[in-house]
Scaffold this motif. Sequence first.
Motif, PDB file in Angstrom:
ATOM      1  N   ALA A  67       0.829  -1.207   0.000  1.00  0.00           N
ATOM      2  CA  ALA A  67       0.000   0.000   0.000  1.00  0.00           C
ATOM      3  C   ALA A  67       0.863   1.257   0.000  1.00  0.00           C
ATOM      4  O   ALA A  67       0.566   2.236  -0.701  1.00  0.00           O
ATOM      5  N   ALA A  82      -8.605   1.933  -2.145  1.00  0.00           N
ATOM      6  CA  ALA A  82      -7.724   2.262  -3.269  1.00  0.00           C
ATOM      7  C   ALA A  82      -7.078   0.965  -3.741  1.00  0.00           C
ATOM      8  O   ALA A  82      -5.893   0.697  -3.504  1.00  0.00           O
ATOM      9  N   GLU A 129      -3.129   4.506  -8.203  1.00  0.00           N
ATOM     10  CA  GLU A 129      -4.566   4.767  -8.303  1.00  0.00           C
ATOM     11  C   GLU A 129      -4.847   5.948  -9.227  1.00  0.00           C
ATOM     12  O   GLU A 129      -5.683   5.868 -10.126  1.00  0.00           O
ATOM     13  N   GLU A 181       1.070   3.936  -3.050  1.00  0.00           N
ATOM     14  CA  GLU A 181       0.806   5.369  -2.848  1.00  0.00           C
ATOM     15  C   GLU A 181       1.961   6.203  -3.378  1.00  0.00           C
ATOM     16  O   GLU A 181       1.754   7.256  -3.983  1.00  0.00           O
ATOM     17  N   ARG A 194       1.734   6.346  -6.977  1.00  0.00           N
ATOM     18  CA  ARG A 194       0.464   6.955  -7.394  1.00  0.00           C
ATOM     19  C   ARG A 194      -0.256   6.084  -8.433  1.00  0.00           C
ATOM     20  O   ARG A 194      -0.705   6.563  -9.478  1.00  0.00           O
ATOM     21  N   GLY A 248      -3.736   0.696  -5.579  1.00  0.00           N
ATOM     22  CA  GLY A 248      -2.567   0.915  -4.738  1.00  0.00           C
ATOM     23  C   GLY A 248      -2.135  -0.316  -3.962  1.00  0.00           C
ATOM     24  O   GLY A 248      -1.040  -0.338  -3.396  1.00  0.00           O
TER      25      GLY A 248
END
Length: 233
Positions: free
Chosen positions: A61, A210, A70, A65, A68, A213
């Motif tokens: 995760a 998300a 997502e 993130e 990026r 991600g």
Amino acid sequence: MNGACVVFGGLAGALLGGRMGAQLRTRLTQVFGLSAMGIGVVMTGKVHALPPVVLALVLGALLGELLRLESGIARLAGLARRGVEAVTKPAGQGPGQEEFLEKFVALAVLFCVSGTGVFGALNEGMTGDSTLLVVKAILDLFTSAVFAATLGASVALLAAPQLAVQAALYFGASLVLPWTTPEMIADFSAVGGLVLLATGLRICEIRQFAVAGLVPAMFLAMPLSALWTRLFG
């Protein structure tokens, strides 16, 4: 077979979507989300050790993130929608941009990098057993048709990245096989199951995870499982 089902379902849904009532689409969407969650629970139940699974999800995760993923998939989804709309229908029809992106990203993960697809492609490459991918193809056929009724023919475009991912995993399975153990495969399946569970929750609009991600977690699962087994047995 899986890619062909997405193309056929996406095009059929876009063409015949007007004849499919909103209530039927909603109920079928809930069934598809429930199916994804059910498969996710079954796959999660194969876990060997929980700590590397949880660690893979947390680190995955964080990595997702940082990369990026997502927002990147969301941008590609917006471009796909505009390109298809320019050919098939005037802009402004169908769902709003935010709703479109939410559902398209969930579909992209479900079709291309869900636990079922990734594990199914690896499993077929290693053992020749295509059962899991056949089940996924059947689900994807009806899922793409229902979502294409509102999202349009852009859903069919997801067959291209799906085929690329599954083909790479299938042909790379022979390279991965000598390094795997039953414990690694079990923990990989569990991580994939949790990602699929999050995807189902998102499709049912219960919780907007998300999910894109979380994809890196699937690639961290086997190395972390191997390390954990080596250290703690």
